[in-house]
Motif scaffolding. Structure first.
Motif, PDB file in Angstrom:
ATOM      1  N   GLU A  15     -19.637   6.823  -1.473  1.00 62.70           N
ATOM      2  CA  GLU A  15     -19.492   5.687  -2.397  1.00 62.70           C
ATOM      3  C   GLU A  15     -18.976   6.120  -3.765  1.00 62.70           C
ATOM      4  O   GLU A  15     -18.116   5.456  -4.349  1.00 62.70           O
ATOM      5  N   LYS A  16     -19.479   7.231  -4.303  1.00 63.73           N
ATOM      6  CA  LYS A  16     -19.046   7.672  -5.634  1.00 63.73           C
ATOM      7  C   LYS A  16     -17.558   8.023  -5.639  1.00 63.73           C
ATOM      8  O   LYS A  16     -16.858   7.789  -6.643  1.00 63.73           O
ATOM      9  N   ASN A  17     -17.067   8.570  -4.541  1.00 61.28           N
ATOM     10  CA  ASN A  17     -15.661   8.954  -4.470  1.00 61.28           C
ATOM     11  C   ASN A  17     -14.757   7.737  -4.319  1.00 61.28           C
ATOM     12  O   ASN A  17     -13.716   7.635  -4.977  1.00 61.28           O
ATOM     13  N   LYS A  18     -15.143   6.828  -3.460  1.00 59.04           N
ATOM     14  CA  LYS A  18     -14.357   5.590  -3.329  1.00 59.04           C
ATOM     15  C   LYS A  18     -14.349   4.827  -4.651  1.00 59.04           C
ATOM     16  O   LYS A  18     -13.320   4.287  -5.056  1.00 59.04           O
ATOM     17  N   LYS A  19     -15.492   4.819  -5.316  1.00 55.50           N
ATOM     18  CA  LYS A  19     -15.622   4.064  -6.563  1.00 55.50           C
ATOM     19  C   LYS A  19     -14.686   4.603  -7.649  1.00 55.50           C
ATOM     20  O   LYS A  19     -13.990   3.830  -8.316  1.00 55.50           O
ATOM     21  N   VAL A  20     -14.657   5.933  -7.819  1.00 57.75           N
ATOM     22  CA  VAL A  20     -13.842   6.491  -8.902  1.00 57.75           C
ATOM     23  C   VAL A  20     -12.342   6.337  -8.611  1.00 57.75           C
ATOM     24  O   VAL A  20     -11.545   6.060  -9.510  1.00 57.75           O
ATOM     25  N   LEU A  21     -11.954   6.479  -7.347  1.00 57.62           N
ATOM     26  CA  LEU A  21     -10.534   6.352  -6.988  1.00 57.62           C
ATOM     27  C   LEU A  21     -10.046   4.917  -7.149  1.00 57.62           C
ATOM     28  O   LEU A  21      -8.904   4.676  -7.564  1.00 57.62           O
ATOM     29  N   GLN A  22     -10.928   3.959  -6.850  1.00 55.96           N
ATOM     30  CA  GLN A  22     -10.556   2.545  -7.019  1.00 55.96           C
ATOM     31  C   GLN A  22     -10.611   2.121  -8.485  1.00 55.96           C
ATOM     32  O   GLN A  22      -9.767   1.359  -8.945  1.00 55.96           O
ATOM     33  N   LYS A  23     -11.600   2.617  -9.196  1.00 52.76           N
ATOM     34  CA  LYS A  23     -11.778   2.240 -10.607  1.00 52.76           C
ATOM     35  C   LYS A  23     -10.533   2.525 -11.425  1.00 52.76           C
ATOM     36  O   LYS A  23     -10.134   1.724 -12.279  1.00 52.76           O
ATOM     37  N   HIS A  24      -9.887   3.656 -11.171  1.00 52.83           N
ATOM     38  CA  HIS A  24      -8.718   4.061 -11.954  1.00 52.83           C
ATOM     39  C   HIS A  24      -7.401   3.673 -11.293  1.00 52.83           C
ATOM     40  O   HIS A  24      -6.331   4.125 -11.723  1.00 52.83           O
ATOM     41  N   GLY A  25      -7.485   2.850 -10.250  1.00 53.38           N
ATOM     42  CA  GLY A  25      -6.280   2.322  -9.621  1.00 53.38           C
ATOM     43  C   GLY A  25      -5.453   3.349  -8.887  1.00 53.38           C
ATOM     44  O   GLY A  25      -4.249   3.160  -8.686  1.00 53.38           O
ATOM     45  N   VAL A  26      -6.086   4.441  -8.458  1.00 57.15           N
ATOM     46  CA  VAL A  26      -5.354   5.513  -7.779  1.00 57.15           C
ATOM     47  C   VAL A  26      -5.188   5.200  -6.293  1.00 57.15           C
ATOM     48  O   VAL A  26      -4.116   5.407  -5.717  1.00 57.15           O
ATOM     49  N   TYR A  27      -6.242   4.708  -5.664  1.00 55.12           N
ATOM     50  CA  TYR A  27      -6.197   4.259  -4.273  1.00 55.12           C
ATOM     51  C   TYR A  27      -6.974   2.951  -4.146  1.00 55.12           C
ATOM     52  O   TYR A  27      -7.995   2.760  -4.821  1.00 55.12           O
ATOM     53  N   SER A  28      -6.514   2.086  -3.280  1.00 54.75           N
ATOM     54  CA  SER A  28      -7.322   0.939  -2.868  1.00 54.75           C
ATOM     55  C   SER A  28      -8.277   1.421  -1.787  1.00 54.75           C
ATOM     56  O   SER A  28      -8.116   2.527  -1.248  1.00 54.75           O
ATOM     57  N   GLU A  29      -9.264   0.615  -1.441  1.00 50.12           N
ATOM     58  CA  GLU A  29     -10.202   1.028  -0.393  1.00 50.12           C
ATOM     59  C   GLU A  29      -9.472   1.255   0.931  1.00 50.12           C
ATOM     60  O   GLU A  29      -9.753   2.221   1.648  1.00 50.12           O
ATOM     61  N   GLU A  77       0.830  -1.203   0.000  1.00 49.55           N
ATOM     62  CA  GLU A  77       0.000   0.000   0.000  1.00 49.55           C
ATOM     63  C   GLU A  77       0.866   1.256   0.000  1.00 49.55           C
ATOM     64  O   GLU A  77       1.944   1.284   0.598  1.00 49.55           O
ATOM     65  N   ALA A  78       0.377   2.275  -0.676  1.00 47.48           N
ATOM     66  CA  ALA A  78       1.113   3.535  -0.754  1.00 47.48           C
ATOM     67  C   ALA A  78       1.092   4.246   0.591  1.00 47.48           C
ATOM     68  O   ALA A  78       0.036   4.453   1.188  1.00 47.48           O
ATOM     69  N   LEU A  79       2.288   4.618   1.070  1.00 43.70           N
ATOM     70  CA  LEU A  79       2.422   5.370   2.321  1.00 43.70           C
ATOM     71  C   LEU A  79       2.871   6.802   2.051  1.00 43.70           C
ATOM     72  O   LEU A  79       3.359   7.474   2.950  1.00 43.70           O
ATOM     73  N   ASP A  80       2.713   7.244   0.802  1.00 41.98           N
ATOM     74  CA  ASP A  80       3.268   8.542   0.422  1.00 41.98           C
ATOM     75  C   ASP A  80       2.308   9.322  -0.460  1.00 41.98           C
ATOM     76  O   ASP A  80       1.204   8.872  -0.774  1.00 41.98           O
ATOM     77  N   LYS A  81       2.766  10.507  -0.860  1.00 44.42           N
ATOM     78  CA  LYS A  81       1.999  11.371  -1.754  1.00 44.42           C
ATOM     79  C   LYS A  81       2.312  11.081  -3.225  1.00 44.42           C
ATOM     80  O   LYS A  81       1.467  11.287  -4.098  1.00 44.42           O
ATOM     81  N   LYS A  82       3.524  10.640  -3.513  1.00 46.96           N
ATOM     82  CA  LYS A  82       3.969  10.472  -4.897  1.00 46.96           C
ATOM     83  C   LYS A  82       3.283   9.316  -5.615  1.00 46.96           C
ATOM     84  O   LYS A  82       2.879   9.452  -6.783  1.00 46.96           O
ATOM     85  N   THR A  83       3.136   8.176  -4.944  1.00 47.53           N
ATOM     86  CA  THR A  83       2.598   6.996  -5.621  1.00 47.53           C
ATOM     87  C   THR A  83       1.203   7.235  -6.186  1.00 47.53           C
ATOM     88  O   THR A  83       0.956   6.973  -7.371  1.00 47.53           O
ATOM     89  N   PRO A  84       0.243   7.752  -5.387  1.00 49.08           N
ATOM     90  CA  PRO A  84      -1.079   8.035  -5.966  1.00 49.08           C
ATOM     91  C   PRO A  84      -1.018   9.077  -7.081  1.00 49.08           C
ATOM     92  O   PRO A  84      -1.804   9.008  -8.032  1.00 49.08           O
ATOM     93  N   LEU A  85      -0.098  10.041  -6.975  1.00 51.02           N
ATOM     94  CA  LEU A  85       0.030  11.047  -8.019  1.00 51.02           C
ATOM     95  C   LEU A  85       0.453  10.405  -9.336  1.00 51.02           C
ATOM     96  O   LEU A  85      -0.115  10.692 -10.397  1.00 51.02           O
ATOM     97  N   LEU A  86       1.440   9.508  -9.275  1.00 53.95           N
ATOM     98  CA  LEU A  86       1.876   8.804 -10.482  1.00 53.95           C
ATOM     99  C   LEU A  86       0.748   7.939 -11.044  1.00 53.95           C
ATOM    100  O   LEU A  86       0.562   7.844 -12.254  1.00 53.95           O
TER     101      LEU A  86
END
Length: 699
Positions: free
Chosen positions: A540-554, A153-162
């Motif tokens: 739900e809509k926010n969790k869904k979009v962030l997970q859909k595009h692989g930016v954050y896991s739940e 899991e990402a513990l930083d700011k850079k990984t989700p940005l990439l």
């Protein structure tokens, strides 16, 4: 001077020019495929790059290397290791392997994780980000890296940005290829973050416990002069500040940071630095470096650089303007309307994607700028309101209105600016004015997201912005890829988007109270405080979009919710404890001492002459005694609130709301009385430098 600037620019960066000169041709070619095309890095390439990087760094005087990363503290982190390796004859050699370049293993136990790992689980990994160049800082080779836990899991700011940049690249390419742009192979968002800051003299700063512990003044009566005359904005830069700016520019240029514009801001002692656009990932790295170097250079000049969003009440606070755009590898800016925006279908479709994204994910954008410091600033006269809206300007708004109503858009000729002085050169007038009250304003070929706080990383804002726009482009591509009449369906999609999302467009005064009521009618959210905003990341809509595009896991989303709530509570708690310390140790004794002097004066005057007029002393004694008593009661209330909040446990959001609704309010009440007392107590008895001392300390 020009030759000096060109010589030093990027001198401490292992950039493309340096790599091309030092790497074997084939290695350089493979590395460029990774940097520019996103291809997986061959381990053999890393070994060659590491050796060349080490040789270059040692020649520049470096003795150590570090994996430079951006944990969820919002600042940067680094652990230094030397290049030395012992030899059998008791000597050393300087070595740096491909493995050391690609991966590091810092202790992750003391960094925020929001429940992603237990406290006793210490292992974390840093991974080289080859898209952001290595650089030398203070004799250490710094390698920009991502930071993750043992379980990935990402513990930083850079990984989700990439990840978000990868998402928008994928979806934008789908849309562009529908327009026949087969030559476009990559799309990147670009950012130019303007940075505001204050400079105060260190000798004055050192006498303010609140500035030292919290970065802002928790007490302070208004100075007789503030920003009322608007004489500081763009005014002559004081020699001492100019010397600071000159040294700052040199240090930034050495690191390849494109520092371009500098000027005085609106408030006394406030200034701004603006860079030229860079790829979002690099812009984020550079902004973190800029804030660090500002503080270091200020210290060399006997000053302190304040990056808090609201260091002084009653004058403008500091923000960051996130100038955001989308560019292709062919050099095309996808948000450039061109000479005829009304007939530029590709531009209109991308514009509609941004409009829809900002409307549907306005809560995510508000969350991205939520912090204890920024809560003081949003909605005040120097910052946009907490309501997210978009400014498009006259021309684009008229074009969209014509499209919606099915009317032809009459192309307006460029108007010459009429100033009324014949000797001045003529120039074309822009098609629209700027709107400094808008949170999200179109400024010609980019959007300026103006809500960010000055001390915060720009990563989160761009993560959410990239992801939201990627989602809308994905929806557009899904619909248009099935189309049998692309032009017709594309035009219908643009029209539909305008009709359904025009509520987010507002070209008026965002500071006007009438806008708050109008925004409510439109159904726009008004999340005034950080705790109010943060709860919506779990929608739900926010969790869904962030997970859909692989930016954050739940689990990563939940962790950010926990971390930001905890961070907010910790900031307010430190401020409350500091206020209590200052009030009990300094402010109450100062009030009591002045009251004693007044009482002594009254007694001594009356002893000499019973008819002596002691009206001033008596009235002041009554007022000081009353205020001192008020302050004491408010101190007791704040102490109770701080004590009560500590009984809450296990619910970070509930705790944050308590801090906001009780502790924060008690702090405000205490400050009102203390600031009034400051206006009465003689300067020699008041224990802290005043606002006048602070704001005009750098002469």
């Amino acid at each position: 001077m020009e030759s000096k600037v060109t010589e030093i620019f990027g001198d401490m960066v292992f950039d493309e020019t340096t790599m091309k000169a030092r790497l074997p041709k084939e290695t350089f070619k493979q590395l460029m495929k990774t940097i520019q095309g996103g291809e997986k890095l061959d381990p053999s390439v890393a070994t060659v790059v590491a050796n060349a990087m080490k040789d270059w760094a040692v020649e520049k005087g470096a003795t150590h290397f570090t994996h430079w990363f951006q944990p969820l503290t919002g600042i940067t982190a680094e652990k230094h290791d030397s290049f030395i390796t012992p030899t059998s004859d008791g000597k050393i050699i300087m070595e740096f392997s491909g493995k050391e370049l690609v991966q590091g293993e810092p202790d992750a136990s003391s960094f925020p994780s929001g429940g992603l790992r237990a406290t006793f689980e210490a292992r974390g990994y840093t991974a080289w980000d080859p898209t952001s160049y290595a650089f030398i800082k203070d004799g250490t080779l710094c390698i920009p890296t991502a930071f993750c836990s043992y379980t990935g899991e990402a513990l930083d700011k850079k990984t989700p940005l990439l990840r978000s940049m990868q998402a928008i690249n994928k979806q934008a390419l789908r849309v562009l290829h529908l327009f026949g742009n087969e030559d476009v192979t990559s799309v990147k968002t670009t950012v130019g973050p303007e940075q505001e800051y204050f400079l105060v003299d260190k000798s004055v700063y050192d006498k303010r416990e609140d500035l030292i512990f919290t970065g802002r003044t928790l007490f302070g009566a208004k100075s007789p002069k503030g920003q009322e005359l608007e004489d500081h904005y763009f005014g002559m830069i004081k020699p001492r500040v100019q010397a600071f700016m000159k040294d700052l520019n040199n240090e930034l240029w050495k690191l390849g940071i494109l520092a371009k514009t500098e000027h005085n801001e609106v408030a006394p002692a406030q200034h701004e630095l603006a860079p030229i656009f860079s790829t979002t990932n690099i812009a984020c790295d550079h902004n973190q470096l800029t804030m660090e170097i500002m503080r270091k250079v200020a210290a060399k000049h006997g000053m302190v650089c304040l990056l808090h969003e609201k260091p002084f009440a009653g004058v403008n606070g500091s923000g960051k303007h996130n100038n955001w755009s989308i560019s292709t590898n062919t050099g095309k800016n996808l948000l450039d309307p061109g000479a005829t925006p009304a007939s530029n279908a590709q531009f209109l479709l991308f514009l509609c994607a941004v409009i829809k994204a900002v409307d549907e994910y306005q809560d995510l954008l508000r969350i991205s700028v939520a912090s204890a410091g920024n809560d003081h600033r949003l909605g005040a006269n120097e910052a946009p309101p907490a309501i997210v809206s978009m400014f498009l300007g006259d021309e684009l708004s008229e074009i969209l209105q014509c499209l919606e109503e099915g009317k032809p858009y009459g192309i307006h000729e460029k108007q010459k600016m009429q100033i009324g002085v014949t000797v001045l050169p003529e120039f074309n007038k822009d098609t629209t004015d700027r709107n400094r009250t808008s949170p999200f304003a179109f400024t010609g070929n980019k959007f300026e997201f103006r809500m960010l706080g000055s001390s915060e990383s720009i990563a989160c804002a761009n993560v959410f912005l990239n992801t939201a726009v990627a989602e809308e482009l994905c929806q557009f591509a899904d619909e248009l890829e099935k189309s049998k009449d692309f032009q017709k369906d594309m035009q219908a999609l643009v029209l539909k988007t305008i009709k359904e999302h025009k509520r987010i467009i507002f070209n008026g005064n965002g500071y006007d109270d009438a806008w708050v009521k109008e925004a409510e009618k439109r159904g726009l959210s008004n999340l005034k405080s950080t705790p109010e905003a943060l709860v919506h990341i779990l929608d739900e809509k926010n969790k869904k979009v962030l997970q859909k595009h692989g930016v954050y896991s739940e689990s990563e989303i939940v962790s950010r919710f926990e971390i930001h709530n905890e961070g907010y509570s910790k900031v307010i708690n430190i401020e409350a404890e500091t206020m209590l310390d200052m009030a009990k140790k300094y402010i109450l004794p100062a009030g009591s001492k002045f009251a004693g002097k007044l009482a002594d004066t009254i007694a001594s005057k009356k002893a000499v002459c019973d008819a002596a007029d002691v009206t001033y002393e008596t009235e002041m004694l009554t007022k000081v005694s009353s205020l001192t008593s008020e302050i004491y009661k408010k101190v007791q209330q704040l102490e109770k609130d701080v004590c009560d909040v500590k009984e809450l446990s296990g619910d970070a959001s509930k705790t944050a709301f308590f801090y906001r609704e009780h502790v924060f309010e008690s702090m405000n009440e205490l400050r009102i009385s203390a600031d009034e007392l400051e206006t009465i107590v003689p300067k020699e008895l008041w224990p802290f430098p005043s606002y006048g001392d602070l704001l005009f300390s750098v002469r």
